[in-house]
Design an enzyme around this catalytic site. Structure first.
Site, PDB file in Angstrom:
ATOM      1  N   ARG A  89     -44.699  -1.475   5.374  1.00  0.00           N
ATOM      2  CA  ARG A  89     -43.596  -0.639   5.852  1.00  0.00           C
ATOM      3  C   ARG A  89     -43.468  -0.587   7.370  1.00  0.00           C
ATOM      4  O   ARG A  89     -42.523  -0.024   7.904  1.00  0.00           O
ATOM      5  CB  ARG A  89     -43.712   0.770   5.265  1.00  0.00           C
ATOM      6  CG  ARG A  89     -43.184   0.846   3.842  1.00  0.00           C
ATOM      7  CD  ARG A  89     -43.460   2.183   3.213  1.00  0.00           C
ATOM      8  NE  ARG A  89     -44.853   2.333   2.843  1.00  0.00           N
ATOM      9  CZ  ARG A  89     -45.434   3.492   2.560  1.00  0.00           C
ATOM     10  NH1 ARG A  89     -44.728   4.617   2.643  1.00  0.00           N
ATOM     11  NH2 ARG A  89     -46.697   3.546   2.212  1.00  0.00           N
ATOM     12  N   LEU A 120     -61.905   1.304   7.254  1.00  0.00           N
ATOM     13  CA  LEU A 120     -61.074   0.461   6.393  1.00  0.00           C
ATOM     14  C   LEU A 120     -59.808   0.051   7.136  1.00  0.00           C
ATOM     15  O   LEU A 120     -59.090   0.892   7.677  1.00  0.00           O
ATOM     16  CB  LEU A 120     -60.713   1.189   5.101  1.00  0.00           C
ATOM     17  CG  LEU A 120     -61.872   1.728   4.256  1.00  0.00           C
ATOM     18  CD1 LEU A 120     -61.382   2.086   2.860  1.00  0.00           C
ATOM     19  CD2 LEU A 120     -63.030   0.747   4.174  1.00  0.00           C
ATOM     20  N   GLY A 152     -58.711  -2.129  -3.675  1.00  0.00           N
ATOM     21  CA  GLY A 152     -58.917  -0.684  -3.646  1.00  0.00           C
ATOM     22  C   GLY A 152     -59.924  -0.239  -2.597  1.00  0.00           C
ATOM     23  O   GLY A 152     -60.691  -1.046  -2.067  1.00  0.00           O
ATOM     24  N   THR A 153     -59.901   1.071  -2.301  1.00  0.00           N
ATOM     25  CA  THR A 153     -60.745   1.603  -1.223  1.00  0.00           C
ATOM     26  C   THR A 153     -62.239   1.495  -1.549  1.00  0.00           C
ATOM     27  O   THR A 153     -63.052   1.282  -0.648  1.00  0.00           O
ATOM     28  CB  THR A 153     -60.375   3.070  -0.938  1.00  0.00           C
ATOM     29  OG1 THR A 153     -60.304   3.783  -2.184  1.00  0.00           O
ATOM     30  CG2 THR A 153     -59.030   3.183  -0.238  1.00  0.00           C
ATOM     31  N   ALA A 171     -36.987  -2.030  58.692  1.00  0.00           N
ATOM     32  CA  ALA A 171     -36.316  -2.326  57.421  1.00  0.00           C
ATOM     33  C   ALA A 171     -36.094  -3.820  57.256  1.00  0.00           C
ATOM     34  O   ALA A 171     -35.821  -4.530  58.217  1.00  0.00           O
ATOM     35  CB  ALA A 171     -34.985  -1.597  57.370  1.00  0.00           C
ATOM     36  N   GLY A 209     -54.465  11.983  -3.338  1.00  0.00           N
ATOM     37  CA  GLY A 209     -55.444  12.308  -4.357  1.00  0.00           C
ATOM     38  C   GLY A 209     -55.682  13.816  -4.311  1.00  0.00           C
ATOM     39  O   GLY A 209     -55.711  14.413  -3.232  1.00  0.00           O
ATOM     40  N   TYR A 238     -60.632   5.422   8.501  1.00  0.00           N
ATOM     41  CA  TYR A 238     -59.487   4.557   8.228  1.00  0.00           C
ATOM     42  C   TYR A 238     -58.839   4.116   9.542  1.00  0.00           C
ATOM     43  O   TYR A 238     -58.591   4.949  10.420  1.00  0.00           O
ATOM     44  CB  TYR A 238     -58.469   5.308   7.353  1.00  0.00           C
ATOM     45  CG  TYR A 238     -59.109   5.687   6.030  1.00  0.00           C
ATOM     46  CD1 TYR A 238     -58.997   4.869   4.921  1.00  0.00           C
ATOM     47  CD2 TYR A 238     -59.904   6.833   5.946  1.00  0.00           C
ATOM     48  CE1 TYR A 238     -59.643   5.182   3.737  1.00  0.00           C
ATOM     49  CE2 TYR A 238     -60.553   7.160   4.762  1.00  0.00           C
ATOM     50  CZ  TYR A 238     -60.425   6.329   3.657  1.00  0.00           C
ATOM     51  OH  TYR A 238     -61.080   6.632   2.500  1.00  0.00           O
ATOM     52  N   TYR A 260     -46.557 -16.902  51.005  1.00  0.00           N
ATOM     53  CA  TYR A 260     -46.786 -17.978  50.042  1.00  0.00           C
ATOM     54  C   TYR A 260     -46.060 -19.217  50.507  1.00  0.00           C
ATOM     55  O   TYR A 260     -44.852 -19.188  50.776  1.00  0.00           O
ATOM     56  CB  TYR A 260     -46.244 -17.515  48.683  1.00  0.00           C
ATOM     57  CG  TYR A 260     -46.512 -18.436  47.526  1.00  0.00           C
ATOM     58  CD1 TYR A 260     -47.803 -18.862  47.235  1.00  0.00           C
ATOM     59  CD2 TYR A 260     -45.470 -18.856  46.707  1.00  0.00           C
ATOM     60  CE1 TYR A 260     -48.042 -19.699  46.155  1.00  0.00           C
ATOM     61  CE2 TYR A 260     -45.703 -19.680  45.628  1.00  0.00           C
ATOM     62  CZ  TYR A 260     -46.985 -20.113  45.351  1.00  0.00           C
ATOM     63  OH  TYR A 260     -47.219 -20.930  44.278  1.00  0.00           O
ATOM     64  N   ASN A 287     -45.541   0.247  62.649  1.00  0.00           N
ATOM     65  CA  ASN A 287     -44.236   0.567  62.093  1.00  0.00           C
ATOM     66  C   ASN A 287     -43.532  -0.725  61.711  1.00  0.00           C
ATOM     67  O   ASN A 287     -43.331  -1.594  62.536  1.00  0.00           O
ATOM     68  CB  ASN A 287     -43.410   1.345  63.127  1.00  0.00           C
ATOM     69  CG  ASN A 287     -42.191   1.973  62.485  1.00  0.00           C
ATOM     70  OD1 ASN A 287     -41.539   1.362  61.636  1.00  0.00           O
ATOM     71  ND2 ASN A 287     -41.880   3.192  62.873  1.00  0.00           N
TER      72      ASN A 287
END
Ligand code: UD1
Ligand code: CA
Length: 457
Positions: free
Chosen positions: A15, A8, A78-79, A377, A136, A99, A384, A374
């Protein structure tokens, strides 16, 4: 016996205060309803029916890749009414009702429930709660047999004192369900067709009602708001952390781990706090992951170390690598044994040979690096050209000086050296030195400019 599972998922979930249907809100990175579907599949389900209503199209789209059937409940009456929408599609076997907003139900619990079902007996999952408000209640006769479920809103004072509650999850045969559903009426406080009324029908006609309980209440907890969802998320994550620790993984803090997918670990794996694992991740023996790493769909080979704040996606490390801190490995990154990627380095579609190193501040994309290469840096592969991506190939033992731009497509031969600050746009032969920087000049005894005195305005 055939098994049909009816999930379901037609309720609005007001909420949650969200445009997204409640059952699509994610728990551990996966929509709640998918958790339920995956659990149902583990039972050897023959057919899955998802009852949709509010946000039905969104739910349908989100589950487009699942082999489920949808039943539309255009009005939420309802269910019982919800289950009835799938009634005509049921085979003549067992039916299990689940559920979409009760995501943590375990297949072991459901299997126990289904084992009880035959033409003389249905099965109901109940839970005893300290505060049963809203649920329930299970009414039992003097012999302890269930005789009815009374919804909280319809219950008398004494019925409200009952703490055994209906989880909503139940199983019966399709024959029983088809017999009972048409008899439901909406004559109750909420004016709904309650699925729960089938319990009284079963009791009355002499069909037995077996009850079972989940291992922990968290399995049957439903989500109505974001706080409840967050609580289930923590419960789910803690359970995963517990399992990992049981399997021998050293977690710095089981409360600070998030696994959104599957994480497989070898022996003596160590994971520091705040790490997030997404999709399928494998950490081989002796891998160490530092704090605050995000690792998605990656395989980390034995004895590798991922230092703090590294982000890896679609990466394969063969072993003994050292990554980060602050490294970003993007899809298609593949490291042979002992290759190293240091801080502030980004890689994408990059293959590094054994012992190759990119230690600091570089971008290496669409590249093939041989062994022991290697990269200094600040080196950038200019992969691209604004329209297409191009490859950079660097031979074994080549040395790329700091702050080099490698304008792809370009090849640097084995053992070649590129001087720091070069822009390499033509291939470099093996063993050669390539250098594109300007020659340095010096002026002897050069007078540095002096600051002029500030003027009054
Ligand atoms: C239901 C049970 C109650 C149980 C509780 C456990 C009934 C009548 N009551 O109450 O005994 O203790 O669950 O959480 O079954 N849904 C539809 N279509 C509808 C109505 C509901 O798909 O027309 C779905 C909702 O999206 C939700 C689930 O069914 O996921 C339960 O519905 P909800 O209205 O929340 O039932 P409760 O009042 O909580
Ligand atoms: Ca509910």
């Amino acid at each position: 016996m055939a098994l049909d599972v009816v999930i379901l998922a037609a309720g609005q979930g007001t909420r949650m205060r969200s445009e997204k249907p409640k059952v699509l809100h994610a728990l551990a990175g996966k929509p709640m309803v998918r958790h339920v579907i995956d659990t149902a599949m583990e039972l050897g389900t023959h057919r899955l029916h998802v009852v949709i209503g509010h946000g039905g199209n969104q739910v349908r789209e989100s589950l487009a890749d699942c082999s489920v059937e949808f039943a539309l409940q255009s009005e939420q009456k309802g269910t019982g009414h919800a289950v009835a929408q799938a009634k005509d599609k049921l085979a003549d076997g067992k039916v299990l009702v689940l559920y979409g907003d009760v995501p943590l139900i375990r297949h072991e619990t459901l299997a126990t429930l289904l084992d009880e079902v035959n033409e003389q007996r249905m099965a109901l999952l109940t839970v005893t709660l300290d505060d049963p408000t809203g649920y329930g209640r299970i009414k039992r006769d003097t012999e302890g047999r269930p005789v009815a479920i009374v919804e909280h809103k319809d219950a008398s004072e004494s019925e409200r004192a009952i703490t055994e509650c209906n989880t909503g999850i139940m199983a019966m045969t399709a024959t029983q369900l088809r017999r009972w559903l048409p008899q439901l009426s909406a004559e109750n406080v909420q004016g709904e067709y309650y699925l729960t009324d089938v319990i009284a029908m079963a009791a009355e006609e002499g069909t037995a009602i077996a009850t079972a309980q989940p291992a922990t209440p968290v399995e049957v907890e439903g989500v109505n708001n974001r706080l409840q969802l967050a609580r289930l998320e923590r419960a789910y994550q803690f359970a995963q952390a517990e399992q990992l620790m049981t399997d021998g993984v050293a977690l710095a803090d089981p409360a600070r781990l998030d696994v959104r997918g599957s994480l497989r670990c070898g022996r003596d794996v160590e994971i520091d706090v705040g790490c997030i694992f997404e999709g399928e991740v494998e950490l081989a023996d002796g891998v160490r992951v530092g704090p605050y790493c995000v690792i998605r769909n990656s395989k980390i080979g034995a004895a590798s170390v991922i230092e703090a704040h590294s982000v890896l996606e679609g990466a394969i490390l063969e072993g003994k690598s050292r990554i980060g801190p602050f490294a970003r490995l993007r899809p298609g990154t593949r490291l042979a044994e002992g290759a190293r990627i240091g801080n502030f380095v980004e890689t994408k579609n990059a293959i590094l040979g054994e012992g190759a190193k990119i230690n600091h501040l570089s971008y290496v994309g669409d590249a093939r690096l041989g062994r022991e290469v290697n990269i200094g840096a600040g080196t950038i592969t200019c992969n691209y050209d604004g329209a297409n991506k191009h490859l950079t190939e660097i031979g074994n033992h080549a040395f790329i000086g700091s702050n080099t731009a490698l304008v792809a497509p370009v090849k640097v031969g084995e053992g070649a050296t590129v001087g720091a600050g070069s822009t390499i746009s033509r291939d470099v032969e093996a063993g050669a030195l390539a250098l594109t920087r300007e020659r340095q000049m010096s002026k002897q005894n050069w007078p540095r400019p002096q600051k002029t005195p500030t003027q009054e305005h």
